[in-house]
Design a protein around this motif. Structure first.
Motif, PDB file in Angstrom:
ATOM      1  N   TRP A  23       0.803  -1.200   0.140  1.00 35.25           N
ATOM      2  CA  TRP A  23      -0.184   0.046   0.006  1.00 35.25           C
ATOM      3  C   TRP A  23       0.849   1.264   0.118  1.00 35.25           C
ATOM      4  O   TRP A  23       0.549   2.175  -0.808  1.00 35.25           O
ATOM      5  CB  TRP A  23      -0.859   0.029   1.302  1.00 35.25           C
ATOM      6  N   ALA A  67       1.440   4.014  -2.967  1.00 39.20           N
ATOM      7  CA  ALA A  67       1.060   5.308  -2.934  1.00 39.20           C
ATOM      8  C   ALA A  67       2.065   6.279  -2.965  1.00 39.20           C
ATOM      9  O   ALA A  67       2.087   7.607  -2.832  1.00 39.20           O
ATOM     10  CB  ALA A  67       0.273   5.487  -1.432  1.00 39.20           C
ATOM     11  N   ASP A 124      -6.146   8.620   2.028  1.00 38.51           N
ATOM     12  CA  ASP A 124      -5.441   7.486   2.095  1.00 38.51           C
ATOM     13  C   ASP A 124      -4.583   7.047   3.355  1.00 38.51           C
ATOM     14  O   ASP A 124      -4.368   6.170   3.784  1.00 38.51           O
ATOM     15  CB  ASP A 124      -4.560   7.514   0.888  1.00 38.51           C
ATOM     16  N   ARG A 164      -4.952  12.025  -1.144  1.00 42.36           N
ATOM     17  CA  ARG A 164      -3.768  11.378  -0.474  1.00 42.36           C
ATOM     18  C   ARG A 164      -3.760  11.353   1.118  1.00 42.36           C
ATOM     19  O   ARG A 164      -3.547  10.557   1.713  1.00 42.36           O
ATOM     20  CB  ARG A 164      -2.439  11.996  -0.932  1.00 42.36           C
TER      21      ARG A 164
END
Length: 284
Positions: A196, A200, A256, A253
């Motif tokens: 993850w 990202a 996230d 972002r």
């Protein structure tokens, strides 16, 4: 245990010797050796399949696969955090303290060593050599990765150590066997979290460094903890750090990142629950 320790020794000797010829970054070379010391033949297999250059000149393309990038990121995490965890466990285990005290010490020292040295110090060049900026940029990725690593580790190590009693102290091989297997489980649990993070652009993955010393940038492996990268080295797949805090991409972002924190804390809570249910966090 004798078979396992023999496999660990053989695996470390092979990786330490062979990785000298692999055009990988020095910190990840150390990471592979250290994690192989923790995980034995598992680390050896991961090195061969994810990092070892199969033919001269192909390392750049070979490590481009996302799963190999994530192996590098996870290796980096487990190597740094694992050293701190092992030092704290080795010092405190003979003292007979409640397991919650051991947990806090192992988590704290593991996090500090992984964050301030393996992440911020060793990779500060990715943010122009600014150590303080590197500390800031690497805090969140290290935090969520450490939570997942510790979740897997404590769920196994606490009940196992308590079941063996005094045998699970540093003067007995059982202690090192337990910690080795527990760190291996922690690697498995934190691997999806590192996937993850790499996806990202919040953690680096594998890199290729040829003899001239210049890293060859890879997809999903340029930014260290979302660091600002000069235009000549920036990867278009990683969002620019200059985006406005109010822009949709910046909000996405931030959302996230918030999800990562929640998931990592949930994993850590599960690990603590298992440790406290199968074993005990209030007794030694």
């Amino acid at each position: 245990m004798i078979l396992w320790f023999a496999e660990v020794a053989g695996s470390v000797v092979f990786v330490a010797g062979d990785i000298l010829r692999t055009p990988e970054s020095p910190v990840l070379k150390w990471g592979f050796v250290i994690v192989t010391l923790f995980t034995g033949p598992i680390g050896l297999v991961l090195y061969i399949l994810s990092c070892r250059e199969p033919l001269p000149g192909v390392h750049e393309n070979y490590v481009r696969a996302r799963w190999r990038q994530v192996v590098g990121s996870t290796m980096h995490c487990v190597a740094g955090d694992g050293i701190g965890i092992l030092v704290a466990a080795a010092v405190l285990s003979p003292l007979g303290l409640p397991e919650w005290v051991n947990f806090l010490a192992e988590y704290g020292l593991g996090f500090l060593f992984g964050w301030t040295i393996f992440q911020a110090l060793f990779m500060r060049a990715m943010v122009g050599g600014n150590y303080l900026l590197s500390l800031r940029k690497t805090f969140l990725p290290e935090f969520v990765s450490m939570n997942a690593l510790m979740a897997g580790m404590i769920a196994l190590s606490v009940p196992w150590r308590q079941a063996l009693g005094m045998l699970a102290t540093p003067t007995h091989p059982e202690f090192w066997f337990i910690m080795s297997i527990s760190l291996t489980l922690g690697f498995i649990v934190t691997y999806p979290m590192n996937w993850w993070l790499v996806s990202a652009g919040l953690k680096h993955g594998m890199m290729t460094i040829r003899p001239e010393g210049h890293p060859v940038p890879l997809a999903a492996g340029l930014a260290l903890a979302g660091a600002a990268i000069s235009p000549s080295r920036q990867n278009p797949s990683i969002p620019s750090s200059k985006a406005s805090p109010q822009s949709p991409s910046a909000r996405a972002r931030n959302l996230d990142k918030a999800r990562m924190i929640v998931v990592s804390l949930a994993l850590l809570s599960i690990g603590l629950t298992i440790a406290g249910t199968v074993g005990s966090l209030t007794t030694s």
